[in-house]
Scaffold this motif. Sequence first.
Motif, mmCIF file in Angstrom:
data_model
loop_
_atom_site.group_PDB
_atom_site.id
_atom_site.type_symbol
_atom_site.label_atom_id
_atom_site.label_comp_id
_atom_site.label_asym_id
_atom_site.label_seq_id
_atom_site.Cartn_x
_atom_site.Cartn_y
_atom_site.Cartn_z
ATOM 1 N N LYS A 1 -0.180 -0.134 -7.958
ATOM 2 C CA LYS A 1 -1.464 -0.301 -7.226
ATOM 3 C C LYS A 1 -0.914 -1.460 -6.253
ATOM 4 O O LYS A 1 0.054 -2.176 -6.181
ATOM 5 C CB LYS A 1 -2.400 -0.815 -8.116
ATOM 6 C CG LYS A 1 -3.044 0.336 -9.261
ATOM 7 C CD LYS A 1 -3.970 1.364 -8.395
ATOM 8 C CE LYS A 1 -4.228 2.346 -9.524
ATOM 9 N NZ LYS A 1 -4.883 3.531 -8.908
ATOM 10 N N GLU B 1 2.896 6.485 -8.821
ATOM 11 C CA GLU B 1 1.688 6.678 -9.432
ATOM 12 C C GLU B 1 1.450 5.493 -10.491
ATOM 13 O O GLU B 1 0.127 5.151 -10.674
ATOM 14 C CB GLU B 1 1.652 8.054 -10.263
ATOM 15 C CG GLU B 1 0.551 9.007 -9.994
ATOM 16 C CD GLU B 1 0.697 10.322 -10.656
ATOM 17 O OE1 GLU B 1 0.321 10.249 -11.679
ATOM 18 O OE2 GLU B 1 1.037 11.334 -9.967
ATOM 19 N N VAL C 1 0.917 -1.266 -0.146
ATOM 20 C CA VAL C 1 -0.098 -0.014 -0.084
ATOM 21 C C VAL C 1 0.870 1.203 0.040
ATOM 22 O O VAL C 1 0.492 2.211 -0.794
ATOM 23 C CB VAL C 1 -0.894 -0.008 1.121
ATOM 24 C CG1 VAL C 1 -1.639 1.314 1.362
ATOM 25 C CG2 VAL C 1 -1.986 -1.222 1.119
ATOM 26 N N GLU C 2 1.924 1.344 0.714
ATOM 27 C CA GLU C 2 2.858 2.386 0.810
ATOM 28 C C GLU C 2 3.440 2.912 -0.432
ATOM 29 O O GLU C 2 3.591 3.900 -0.948
ATOM 30 C CB GLU C 2 4.081 2.135 1.859
ATOM 31 C CG GLU C 2 3.611 2.464 3.440
ATOM 32 C CD GLU C 2 4.759 1.851 4.489
ATOM 33 O OE1 GLU C 2 4.079 1.644 5.419
ATOM 34 O OE2 GLU C 2 5.886 1.744 3.896
ATOM 35 N N ASN D 1 -6.194 2.931 -4.092
ATOM 36 C CA ASN D 1 -4.957 2.085 -4.391
ATOM 37 C C ASN D 1 -4.980 0.750 -4.133
ATOM 38 O O ASN D 1 -4.104 -0.008 -4.669
ATOM 39 C CB ASN D 1 -3.684 2.692 -3.551
ATOM 40 C CG ASN D 1 -3.370 4.152 -4.488
ATOM 41 O OD1 ASN D 1 -3.471 4.290 -5.536
ATOM 42 N ND2 ASN D 1 -2.826 5.083 -3.630
ATOM 43 N N GLU E 1 1.026 4.162 -2.570
ATOM 44 C CA GLU E 1 1.066 5.570 -2.264
ATOM 45 C C GLU E 1 1.902 6.603 -3.091
ATOM 46 O O GLU E 1 1.642 7.792 -3.315
ATOM 47 C CB GLU E 1 0.502 5.786 -1.085
ATOM 48 C CG GLU E 1 -0.665 5.380 -0.355
ATOM 49 C CD GLU E 1 -0.962 5.283 1.132
ATOM 50 O OE1 GLU E 1 0.087 5.462 1.771
ATOM 51 O OE2 GLU E 1 -2.003 4.886 1.437
ATOM 52 N N LYS E 2 3.313 6.029 -3.101
ATOM 53 C CA LYS E 2 4.334 6.684 -3.331
ATOM 54 C C LYS E 2 4.394 6.923 -4.817
ATOM 55 O O LYS E 2 5.009 7.791 -5.370
ATOM 56 C CB LYS E 2 5.627 6.173 -2.704
ATOM 57 C CG LYS E 2 6.972 6.710 -2.945
ATOM 58 C CD LYS E 2 8.146 5.928 -2.072
ATOM 59 C CE LYS E 2 9.459 6.840 -2.516
ATOM 60 N NZ LYS E 2 10.431 6.017 -1.594
ATOM 61 N N ASN F 1 -8.423 3.526 5.102
ATOM 62 C CA ASN F 1 -7.300 4.738 4.948
ATOM 63 C C ASN F 1 -7.195 4.899 3.443
ATOM 64 O O ASN F 1 -6.482 5.733 2.917
ATOM 65 C CB ASN F 1 -5.964 4.486 5.623
ATOM 66 C CG ASN F 1 -6.480 4.577 7.298
ATOM 67 O OD1 ASN F 1 -7.067 5.546 7.567
ATOM 68 N ND2 ASN F 1 -5.818 3.793 7.854
ATOM 69 N N ASP F 2 -7.591 4.053 2.644
ATOM 70 C CA ASP F 2 -7.152 4.142 1.144
ATOM 71 C C ASP F 2 -8.122 4.926 0.575
ATOM 72 O O ASP F 2 -8.962 4.537 -0.302
ATOM 73 C CB ASP F 2 -7.184 2.568 0.797
ATOM 74 C CG ASP F 2 -6.937 2.357 -0.749
ATOM 75 O OD1 ASP F 2 -5.982 3.124 -0.983
ATOM 76 O OD2 ASP F 2 -7.450 1.780 -1.525
ATOM 77 N N THR F 3 -8.100 6.162 0.686
ATOM 78 C CA THR F 3 -8.774 7.227 0.128
ATOM 79 C C THR F 3 -8.447 7.296 -1.273
ATOM 80 O O THR F 3 -9.480 7.774 -2.247
ATOM 81 C CB THR F 3 -8.851 8.588 0.691
ATOM 82 O OG1 THR F 3 -7.318 8.901 1.033
ATOM 83 C CG2 THR F 3 -9.414 8.657 2.194
ATOM 84 N N ASN F 4 -7.399 6.953 -1.874
ATOM 85 C CA ASN F 4 -7.020 7.173 -3.204
ATOM 86 C C ASN F 4 -7.580 5.992 -4.201
ATOM 87 O O ASN F 4 -6.968 5.844 -5.529
ATOM 88 C CB ASN F 4 -5.560 7.396 -3.398
ATOM 89 C CG ASN F 4 -5.471 8.757 -2.836
ATOM 90 O OD1 ASN F 4 -6.172 9.795 -3.130
ATOM 91 N ND2 ASN F 4 -4.062 8.754 -2.306
#
Length: 270
Positions: free
Chosen positions: A57, A54, A47-48, A95, A51-52, A90-93
Amino acid sequence: MEYIDAHAHLNLEEFKDDFDAIAEKTKNDNVMVINVGTGEETSRFAVELAEKYEHMKSIVGLHPIYAAPSYDEKIGQEFNPDFYRGLLKNDTNKNIVAIGECGLDYFHGNDAGKEKQEKVFRKQIELAIEYDLPLMLHIRPSDGRYDAYEDMLDILRVYKVDNPGLTGDVHFFAGTIEIAQKFLDLGFYISFTGVITFAKQYEELVKFVPMDRILSETDAPYVAPVPFRGNRNEPSHVREVVKKIAEIKELDEDVVAEMIMQNARRLFNF
Ligand SMILES: [Zn+2]
């Protein structure tokens, strides 16, 4: 991005010294990467990474060999849905694109292990249903048999009755054409690794799986394709897998790459 590695593990030990360098390389090579968790720590790291970067996934879950007795020292882990719910909340995007890798591994296990694996697997199916996510399936039968595939199909068929939208990808598919057909009938996708570049027996199978249900993957750091055999595998090598699929299907590589990317977008909803 032109290519997709639908199943890689930049989140594992093997990449701990250079995952950033490899991530940059995949970006330059136009390869999108889905990193797959095998337990809590590797899921969190997947997940990190997403997030880092683009072009990445992630998929979160517990691998069956960590759920039940195996050759590994990290045996017998429990699946704690709340840990994964925490990641998903917490995965608002958006991902996180699937739950896994989860499933049945009879190759490394024993009878007590089978029961435990099934229990852990069912919890992950239920989590996938709760969040309306697909499954990333790991299925490995015992030597010379197709037992884990048959058991998997039995489990999925029952869930499909009340959850017709339940879907996923059968990672590292190594079954027969008949078994592939059964997964296709259930609405699942089938992905192939670099193994198809050197194991001739996959040719008929790759030919058989329809272009709109096929995915490409590396399972890096494992099973590097020709011409990288014997080295640590990396997501950029998925281009060799796509090239081989194109060759077997007698289609242009860029057409195949594009169709596979569309399949990934449809299945993983990004
Ligand atoms: Zn894997």
